[in-house]
Design an enzyme around this catalytic site. Structure first.
Site, short mmCIF file in Angstrom:
data_model
loop_
_atom_site.label_atom_id
_atom_site.label_comp_id
_atom_site.label_asym_id
_atom_site.label_seq_id
_atom_site.Cartn_x
_atom_site.Cartn_y
_atom_site.Cartn_z
N HIS A 1 16.26 11.86 89.40
CA HIS A 1 16.78 12.86 90.33
C HIS A 1 15.67 13.47 91.19
O HIS A 1 15.96 14.06 92.23
CB HIS A 1 17.48 13.96 89.51
N SER B 1 21.58 16.11 96.00
CA SER B 1 22.18 16.75 94.84
C SER B 1 23.39 17.58 95.30
O SER B 1 24.33 17.02 95.86
CB SER B 1 21.14 17.59 94.11
#
Length: 663
Positions: free
Chosen positions: A636, A523
């Site tokens: 994610h 990320s």
């Protein structure tokens, strides 16, 4: 004495995640949830109950599926919990009688049920379900929700139409509902065009508190509301200018405590503890304005994922509240009085990741993890404040596996800011030998590495690497100025922080081979990994996960891009695309010489896979050394709660990549 073995990838299935401890009303026992990975490579979780005067918990649910959110009824007759018995089934509410008998399924709603809260008289359960405004469902599945239907076109007319957690959004919203035990019936008490999140009942059972964003997708925020159960009147208690949640009534019902902030520093703003006067409706007071600390749990790992936040917990006399706060790598509990006095309740280099309070006795029950223990349940007290370990479900794992204890390292950045970090020595470390090293960078960026168990870090140490990781500016745990300092400067002084930290580590530990360094992160950590290899060649290999490479496209493809670019970079595509490009690692791809492994989930809507595709295509076209691994059915959260076999595959790719270039 038997020698402990080194950690492996497959040890993921040997780790128990113990969460959501809940005390019984009489304070004699507590319930909790144990989650684990099965031999069939699925997540499974069960309900356990343990008496405080006993060492062994009793398992109360069995079979496949997941259990979560156990809650005792105030009269001590029932436990309600949420369960999904099959992999794709919708979660539903179940009632378990404490005097014996099997659990009874009480909801059969097409979109499931979750977030249960008992009324004070134990006659009702407040919970959430989802449906479209004006389309209240029957309490029967009718085959819906459990079967695969032919896909229809997705019509998009709203700004926020997808979510990394939920996928593409339909017209349904999270609604509030009541299950009446005496009538065995469900009443839907909201019918809204926005999501409503409950947080509890008033002591007299006449009101409920919840939070919601009723201003539309363009507004990033939420407000505290209360609702009269009988009249269905709603009262807004905050002014629509901030992000407030977890509103909880005081024992006398005259106040509501909540967490929140007014977005002074956008998404980097510290969450504070607030008190709202119920009678005055909109009069609120911040109790922690003078305390430069973020309320809640900011500590990250790859085992404890999706822990529920209980919000502030009132003490019996209504004069103070128990809260979590993350400070300098540890998450502990603090008692905040109504006049703003703050006392630390738990202390130590650990991570309090889950908690509850037995209000009558002041007994605290908490899940606590350390770098060498995935977590156990502990008890403490507002008076005594010592910690007593109640469970030992991870002892078979920790007794057999060699885990590395981190050494703290403090580096000083170029502008004088202190950066806290840690190092794990390689397993089997021998004086006089040299070892390769790997720098890990966390996501967020407004999160915190700390004193918690992290399987990936321990795995790399087990593979023979020195593993070092830090909290550069942008991280929580070091004050408001520090967490805000990276905004508008991505790739600036935050980059300098991690590079100076790397220098400090390698200078302090000369046994780390400076010619065999790797870097990895996910990320924001993926962004920084990409940025690093575009600005220096000092790392011999790199791996980027769920990364950001192009802020221009991120603006339009991420589920948060339309506001996150403005919040973090300081502008958006429509205002200043040149500024977004300046901070995009893709701009510097021609300078990348470091072999780069790119890993990404196919269903990542936070940092969509096109970010990885652009980076891979540019590297490949330039003839650079790269490998692109795409993970189907992964969003994610791949490294933390993704499909177990894909989590293992990711770790296999990561360790093989570094072995190829650093060993």
């Amino acid at each position: 004495m038997e020698t402990k073995r080194t950690l492996t990838i497959d040890d993921l299935k040997n780790i128990n995640v113990l969460t959501e401890p809940q005390p019984s009303p009489d304070g004699k026992e507590f319930a909790f949830v144990r989650q684990f990975i099965t031999e069939e490579d699925n997540y499974n979780s069960h309900l356990f109950v343990q008496r405080f005067n006993e060492d062994t918990p009793r398992q109360w649910t069995y079979g496949p599926g997941k259990v979560l959110s156990p809650r005792y009824s105030p009269d001590g007759r029932w436990i309600v919990f949420v369960s999904a018995k099959e992999e794709k089934a919708k979660p539903q509410l179940y009632l378990l009688p404490l005097d014996g008998g099997e659990a009874k399924q009480v909801t059969k709603l097409p979109n499931g049920a979750s977030q249960p809260y008992w009324s004070p008289d134990s006659s009702k359960i407040l919970f959430t379900t989802s449906f479209e405004k004006g389309s209240q469902p029957d309490n029967q599945l009718n085959g819906k929700g459990d079967t695969e239907e032919k896909k229809a076109p997705l019509i998009v007319e709203r700004l926020k139409y997808k979510s990394d957690a939920a996928g593409f959004l339909d017209e349904t919203n999270k609604q509030l509902a009541l299950y009446n035990l005496n009538k065995d019936a469900i009443e839907f008490i909201t019918d809204d065009e926005f999501d409503d999140e409950p947080s509890g009942w008033s002591p007299d059972g006449k009101m409920i508190a919840y939070h919601s964003n009723k201003q539309g997708d363009e507004h990033i925020g939420s407000d505290i509301y209360m609702m009269d159960i009988n009249t269905k009147e709603h009262y807004q208690l905050t002014d629509g200018k901030g992000i407030f949640s977890h509103g909880v009534f005081s024992p006398d019902g005259k106040k509501i405590a909540c967490y929140g902030h007014t977005k002074q520093f956008a998404g980097a703003t510290h969450s504070k503890l607030w008190i709202i006067d119920v009678a005055a409706h909109d009069e609120k007071k911040c109790l922690t304005d003078h305390w430069d600390v973020h309320m809640g749990d900011s500590c990250i790992g790859d085992i404890l994922s999706g822990q529920s936040n209980p919000g502030p917990l009132w003490t019996k006399d209504g004069k103070s509240l128990l809260v979590q706060a993350s400070v300098k790598g540890s998450t502990n509990l603090y008692n905040v009085s109504l006049n703003g006095d703050i006392e630390q309740v738990t202390s130590g280099d650990h991570h309090v990741y889950s908690l509850c309070l037995h209000q009558q006795s002041g007994k605290i029950i908490a899940g606590i993890s350390t770098p060498v223990n995935p977590g156990e349940i502990y008890s403490s007290s507002l008076e005594d404040r010592s910690l007593n370990e109640l469970t030992s479900m991870n002892k078979p794992f920790t007794d057999k596996v060699n885990l590395q204890t981190p050494e703290e390292i403090i580096s000083m950045s170029k502008d004088g800011k202190s950066v806290q970090g840690w190092l794990l020595k390689p397993a089997g470390f021998t004086e006089g030998e040299t070892y390769p090293g790997i720098l890990e960078i966390h996501g967020g960026p407004h999160a915190m590495y700390g004193n918690t168990f992290f399987h990936e870090l321990q795995l790399l140490a087990a593979k023979g690497y020195a593993v070092f990781y830090a909290n550069p500016r942008g991280s929580h745990g070091y004050g408001q100025e520090f967490v805000n300092a990276c905004r508008g400067d991505y790739g600036g002084m935050d980059y300098e922080d991690v590079m100076v930290f790397t220098d400090t580590v390698t200078d302090h530990y000369p046994w780390i081979d400076k010619q065999r360094l790797g870097v990895t992160g996910g990320s924001y950590g993926g962004f920084m990994t990409n940025w690093i290899v575009g600005h220096t060649n000092r790392f011999k290999a790199a791996a980027t996960l769920r990364c950001i490479s192009n802020w221009i496209s991120f603006y339009g493809v991420s589920d948060i891009g339309y506001f996150f670019t403005e919040w973090e970079i300081g502008t958006d595509l429509l205002k200043d695309p040149d500024q977004l490009w300046k901070h995009s690692p893709l701009k510097y791809v021609n300078k990348i010489e470091t072999p780069l492994l790119i890993m990404h989930g196919e269903k990542d809507f936070r940092c969509p896979i096109e970010q990885a595709e652009q980076l891979f295509t540019a590297l490949k076209q330039s003839g650079k050394d790269t490998r692109f691994v795409r993970f189907p059915d992964a969003n994610h959260e791949l490294s933390r709660s993704g499909p177990p076999h894909l989590r293992k595959a990711r770790l296999q790719e990561l360790t093989q990549w570094f072995e190829k270039y650093l060993k």
